[in-house]
Scaffold this motif. Structure first.
Motif, short mmCIF file in Angstrom:
data_model
loop_
_atom_site.label_atom_id
_atom_site.label_comp_id
_atom_site.label_asym_id
_atom_site.label_seq_id
_atom_site.Cartn_x
_atom_site.Cartn_y
_atom_site.Cartn_z
N LEU A 1 0.38 -15.66 -12.12
CA LEU A 1 -0.38 -15.13 -10.99
C LEU A 1 -1.84 -15.04 -11.42
O LEU A 1 -2.17 -14.26 -12.32
N ARG A 2 -2.72 -15.80 -10.79
CA ARG A 2 -4.11 -15.90 -11.21
C ARG A 2 -4.93 -14.73 -10.67
O ARG A 2 -4.82 -14.35 -9.51
N ASP A 3 -5.76 -14.16 -11.54
CA ASP A 3 -6.65 -13.05 -11.17
C ASP A 3 -5.90 -11.86 -10.58
O ASP A 3 -6.31 -11.27 -9.58
N VAL A 4 -4.80 -11.53 -11.21
CA VAL A 4 -3.94 -10.43 -10.76
C VAL A 4 -3.57 -9.57 -11.95
O VAL A 4 -3.43 -10.06 -13.07
N ALA A 5 -3.41 -8.25 -11.73
CA ALA A 5 -2.84 -7.32 -12.69
C ALA A 5 -1.67 -6.61 -12.02
O ALA A 5 -1.80 -6.16 -10.88
N TYR B 1 -4.23 -3.12 -4.47
CA TYR B 1 -5.55 -2.58 -4.81
C TYR B 1 -6.59 -3.69 -4.73
O TYR B 1 -6.32 -4.84 -5.07
N ASN B 2 -7.81 -3.33 -4.33
CA ASN B 2 -8.92 -4.28 -4.26
C ASN B 2 -8.63 -5.36 -3.21
O ASN B 2 -8.85 -6.55 -3.43
N THR B 3 -8.17 -4.93 -2.05
CA THR B 3 -7.86 -5.84 -0.95
C THR B 3 -9.09 -5.97 -0.04
O THR B 3 -10.07 -5.25 -0.18
N THR B 4 -8.98 -6.89 0.92
CA THR B 4 -10.07 -7.06 1.88
C THR B 4 -9.83 -6.31 3.18
O THR B 4 -10.70 -6.34 4.07
N ASP B 5 -8.69 -5.66 3.32
CA ASP B 5 -8.35 -5.02 4.59
C ASP B 5 -7.95 -3.56 4.42
O ASP B 5 -7.18 -3.02 5.21
N ALA B 6 -8.48 -2.90 3.39
CA ALA B 6 -8.08 -1.51 3.12
C ALA B 6 -8.84 -0.51 3.95
O ALA B 6 -8.54 0.70 3.90
N ASP B 7 -9.85 -0.96 4.71
CA ASP B 7 -10.61 -0.06 5.58
C ASP B 7 -11.16 1.14 4.83
O ASP B 7 -11.11 2.29 5.30
N GLY B 8 -11.70 0.88 3.64
CA GLY B 8 -12.32 1.94 2.86
C GLY B 8 -11.39 2.69 1.93
O GLY B 8 -11.84 3.45 1.08
N ALA B 9 -10.06 2.50 2.09
CA ALA B 9 -9.12 3.18 1.21
C ALA B 9 -9.08 2.49 -0.16
O ALA B 9 -9.37 1.31 -0.28
N ARG B 10 -8.69 3.23 -1.18
CA ARG B 10 -8.64 2.65 -2.52
C ARG B 10 -7.46 1.70 -2.67
O ARG B 10 -7.53 0.75 -3.46
N LEU C 1 -7.01 -8.66 -8.40
CA LEU C 1 -6.18 -8.00 -7.39
C LEU C 1 -5.17 -7.15 -8.13
O LEU C 1 -4.47 -7.63 -9.03
N GLY C 2 -5.07 -5.88 -7.80
CA GLY C 2 -4.09 -5.00 -8.42
C GLY C 2 -2.84 -4.90 -7.57
O GLY C 2 -2.92 -4.76 -6.35
N ILE C 3 -1.68 -4.97 -8.22
CA ILE C 3 -0.39 -4.83 -7.53
C ILE C 3 0.45 -3.84 -8.32
O ILE C 3 0.74 -4.06 -9.50
N VAL D 1 -8.65 -0.31 -13.67
CA VAL D 1 -8.60 -1.72 -14.04
C VAL D 1 -9.42 -2.57 -13.07
O VAL D 1 -10.24 -3.39 -13.48
N VAL D 2 -9.20 -2.37 -11.76
CA VAL D 2 -9.93 -3.19 -10.79
C VAL D 2 -11.39 -2.78 -10.70
O VAL D 2 -12.24 -3.57 -10.26
N GLU D 3 -11.70 -1.56 -11.11
CA GLU D 3 -13.12 -1.17 -11.17
C GLU D 3 -13.82 -1.88 -12.32
O GLU D 3 -14.95 -2.35 -12.17
#
Length: 422
Positions: free
Chosen positions: A197-201, A254-263, A226-228, A218-220
């Motif tokens: 899985l590329r660019d994923v933790a 974590y670090n999604t594009t649709d979290a609407d401001g949530a972590r 992308l965190g899963i 980690v994502v910070e």
């Protein structure tokens, strides 16, 4: 090879080395246009540890070819060095009808680089990686012929699955890789996973071990990741850039594009996530519980902990003085009977160990009132007894939540109890 041996990445590293440039430590950013996050061919099953039900293990065996599957198990993450013919890790596959099973194990990368060692992988239709410590897998197989043959399994359309450590080893970035302890999320020199899985933790045992916030650091630090986070008894099935959630609990993204401001947020079984666009494709995003809601869940968990320890004094402190308890009748589970708090506490003092576990709890809170609705599994003396649903109303008494109403159902069918590697 799609892992850290990606040809473009290797070329860049060689050019940098030739120019005398320093190559940064930590995960390499592989955000190349057109690259997939998941495998080009084949399928990954990434599980969060614990008991894995037939919806996970059956899916893995089905993808590997059913009873005709040729499965290789790589138990190197564990502490054990020898694996006899009756090793318990094989039982789940035998119970699903698979007979062609091979255990592949070494701690020596020189052996993992030998042609004769990797021969079972060349004919494998599926590979399963059980739990333990993921650094042992990385130390043994990164950069070897064995890892190249694992990628070849995917290239042929096979399936690679893993649980716990076998999940965290699958992406490019490996969390909890420090030999000193799995409490260390980012360990220099121990961050390189297998790269399926590329660019994923990937983190595991998410809710069961209260790890929900651990991937945030980690994502910070590595914002291209992308965190899963995957809870026990739960997995994602990855084909190219599509990740389907299966199992009994939740997966956090974590670090999604649709979290609407949530972590971060959660998805449940049947939901689908787009790994490339980092957004939910199908399903309802479940928000992170507020601190108040989390405290209410922790109060219910505290009751289960007291039951396991047979600490009736601690259990009593968790109930409101006006607590009301109702439980299914022993003679007829469809009928409810009231129980006094003293009767309930007396039922905990038995010779056998009592182990009740929440499964994907839901919670709502408003001021001094909270409600927790959670399916559960119940083990007695280490053996499965029953499952059902707990409905718990709590009220805030000063700074603590107290249980005001406790009601539950009980059944023995349709329960998530099937054991599996983990």
């Amino acid at each position: 090879m799609r892992a850290l041996g990606n040809s473009r990445t290797l070329l860049l590293l060689l050019v940098a080395a030739h120019a005398g440039c320093a190559v940064r430590s930590g995960p390499v950013d592989r955000s190349f246009d057109g690259d997939l996050v998941g495998p080009t061919n084949g399928t990954l099953i990434v599980a969060g540890g614990g008991r894995l039900g037939p919806e996970i293990m059956g899916r893995f065996v089905e993808l590997a070819g059913g009873e005709a599957a040729r499965i290789v198990i790589i138990p190197t993450a564990g502490e054990q060095d020898t694996f006899p013919a009756n090793w318990s890790g094989l039982e789940v596959f035998r119970s699903l009808g698979v007979r062609d099973l091979t255990v592949l194990h070494t701690r020596d990368p020189r052996i993992a680089d030998r042609a004769d060692f990797v021969e079972p992988l060349r004919r494998a239709t599926g590979v399963w990686i059980p739990g333990g410590r993921q650094w042992r897998l990385a130390d043994a197989y990164n950069g070897t012929r064995a890892l190249r043959e694992l990628n070849a399994v995917l290239d042929r359309g096979g399936v690679i699955g893993g649980t716990s450590a076998g999940a965290s080893i699958q992406p490019t970035y490996m969390v909890r890789g420090a030999p000193e302890g799995n409490h260390i999320m980012m360990a220099a020199g121990h961050e390189e996973g297998f790269g399926f899985l590329r660019d994923v933790a990937v983190d595991q045992h998410l809710l069961a071990r209260n790890r929900q916030d651990d991937l945030l650091a980690v994502v910070e630090r590595y914002p291209h990741l992308l965190g899963i986070g995957i809870d026990e008894g739960t997995a994602i099935v990855v084909a190219r850039d599509r990740a389907e959630v299966i199992g009994r609990s939740r997966v956090a993204f974590y670090n999604t594009t649709d979290a609407d401001g949530a972590r971060y947020y959660y998805l449940e079984a049947g939901n689908v996530f787009d790994l490339a666009r980092r957004r939910t494709l199908r399903g309802e995003r479940i928000p992170v519980p507020s601190p108040q809601e989390r405290e209410a869940i922790e109060a219910v968990q505290a009751l289960f902990d007291a039951m396991r320890q047979k600490d009736t004094a601690a259990a009593r402190q968790l109930f409101h003085p006006a607590a009301h308890i109702a439980a299914p009748s022993r003679s007829s589970p469809s009928e409810m009977q009231e129980r006094s708090l003293d009767e309930f506490l007396a039922s905990l003092v038995v010779d056998e160990e009592l182990d009740e576990r929440m499964v994907n709890p839901r919670v709502r809170a408003d001021g001094p009132l909270a409600a927790v609705w959670t399916p559960y599994t119940f083990h007695r003396g280490g053996r499965f007894s029953h499952c059902g649903t707990d409905a718990v109303h709590l009220v805030r008494d000063g700074t603590a939540w107290r249980i005001l109403h406790l009601v539950w159902t009980r059944r023995t069918e349709g329960c998530p109890t099937q054991p599996a590697s983990g």
